[in-house]
Design an enzyme around this catalytic site. Structure first.
Site, PDB file in Angstrom:
ATOM      1  CG  LEU A 156      15.478  61.851  29.889  1.00 50.48           C
ATOM      2  CD1 LEU A 156      14.844  60.811  30.799  1.00 50.48           C
ATOM      3  CD2 LEU A 156      16.910  61.454  29.559  1.00 50.48           C
ATOM      4  CE  LYS A 193      10.121  60.911  27.449  1.00 46.48           C
ATOM      5  NZ  LYS A 193      10.380  62.325  27.868  1.00 46.48           N
ATOM      6  CD  GLU A 198       4.203  67.814  25.585  1.00 48.80           C
ATOM      7  OE1 GLU A 198       4.778  67.153  26.474  1.00 48.80           O
ATOM      8  OE2 GLU A 198       4.617  68.917  25.181  1.00 48.80           O
ATOM      9  CB  THR A 237      11.686  68.594  32.742  1.00 43.77           C
ATOM     10  OG1 THR A 237      12.379  67.725  31.834  1.00 43.77           O
ATOM     11  CG2 THR A 237      12.644  69.668  33.224  1.00 43.77           C
ATOM     12  N   GLY A 272      13.223  68.105  36.946  1.00 41.15           N
ATOM     13  CA  GLY A 272      14.124  69.245  36.798  1.00 41.15           C
ATOM     14  C   GLY A 272      14.513  69.837  38.139  1.00 41.15           C
ATOM     15  CG  MET A 273      12.749  71.158  42.571  1.00 40.63           C
ATOM     16  SD  MET A 273      11.149  71.512  43.357  1.00 40.63           S
ATOM     17  CE  MET A 273      11.716  72.192  44.920  1.00 40.63           C
ATOM     18  CB  ILE A 274      14.916  65.694  41.368  1.00 39.30           C
ATOM     19  CG1 ILE A 274      13.565  65.451  42.049  1.00 39.30           C
ATOM     20  CG2 ILE A 274      15.938  64.661  41.869  1.00 39.30           C
ATOM     21  CD1 ILE A 274      12.922  64.120  41.703  1.00 39.30           C
ATOM     22  CE1 TYR A 315      16.205  62.690  38.556  1.00 43.25           C
ATOM     23  CE2 TYR A 315      16.121  60.373  37.950  1.00 43.25           C
ATOM     24  CZ  TYR A 315      15.528  61.485  38.503  1.00 43.25           C
ATOM     25  OH  TYR A 315      14.251  61.403  39.010  1.00 43.25           O
TER      26      TYR A 315
END
Length: 267
Positions: A11, A13, A70, A99, A122-124, A137
């Protein structure tokens, strides 16, 4: 108008500040060209970027931009949000669940990265798709809210059926470890997705608690886009954190910490 952008792996943001007002929006990283086009059409006084795809944006826009690390941006933005929302914490661990998951310790002055794991949104999405064939998602997380993990996850209380366990009975002994004991059960997509979110939440929380104990703080702040439209993940993380003796904190718009922080870091 001032714009801060955290261009992550999944994503983007975006935070816009104008006249002391802040607005938030997200865009899929695969649509980064659309974000670049939008930026080139705006009247922007200040543009600050962070995240893995910050360089891609900077190379394709016609206005100057500053790029920040970041981790520093997320810490700066989180500090701003905590203060605005009335959380006065001397020190804390913060887990940024995007992620994947990045773990940091803030000592009251500065942050240091103290760990990271590949378990997160990412796993979800990835494992969720393999189990349900759902790519959206929101649809995944909506379906998971109605799931029941009881026939999928093996709890401590399932092992100590007639005796008092030495640790809390609600702790998970083995994620997905109850499946072979219930082969006649109906493992619905909702149940499977709830179990996926359960393992993500518990792994993230376990890691956060481990580093919190190492740095002798009881405060753990959870941020990241994985919590968006995901009340189940938040509940799993909150309950598990309390069960393990720490204090969980959430901040509204925490997923935008990096974008906000980039605006307030100076080179």
């Amino acid at each position: 108008m001032k714009v801060g952008i955290d261009a992550g792996g999944t994503l983007i943001k975006i935070v816009q500040e104008q006249d002391n007002q802040r607005t938030f929006k997200t865009e899929l990283t695969k649509n980064i060209d659309q974000v670049v086009e939008w930026l080139n059409q705006q009247q922007i006084e200040k543009l600050c970027l962070t995240g893995g795809n910050a360089g891609v944006i900077a190379e394709n826009i016609n206005i100057p931009a500053q790029i920040f690390v970041e981790f520093d941006a997320a810490s700066q933005g989180l500090g701003i949000l905590l203060k605005e929302q009335g959380h006065d914490l001397a020190d804390y661990i913060f887990a940024n669940v995007g992620t994947g998951t990045s773990l940091h310790y803030f000592d009251g002055q500065s942050q240091r990265r103290v760990g990271g794991i590949g378990t997160g949104g990412g796993m979800i999405q990835g494992l969720g798709y393999l189990l349900s064939q759902i790519t959206d998602y929101k649809q995944l997380t909506d379906m998971a809210q109605h799931g029941d993990r009881n026939t999928i996850d093996l709890k401590v209380r399932h092992i100590y059926k007639d005796t008092e366990p030495p640790i809390p009975g609600d702790l998970t002994a083995a994620n997905f470890g109850h499946v072979l004991h219930h082969l006649d059960a109906d493992f619905t997509p909702s149940n499977k997705l709830a179990a996926v979110i359960g393992v993500v939440g518990e792994v993230v929380t376990t890691m956060a608690i481990t580093v919190a104990r190492e740095f002798k703080t009881e405060n753990i702040v959870y941020i990241g886009s994985s919590f968006h439209n995901n009340a189940l993940l938040r509940k799993v993380v909150e309950d598990y954190t309390v069960l393990r003796g720490c204090k969980p904190y959430y901040v509204e718009n925490g997923a935008f910490s990096g974008a906000i922080g980039a605006l307030y870091l100076e080179k």
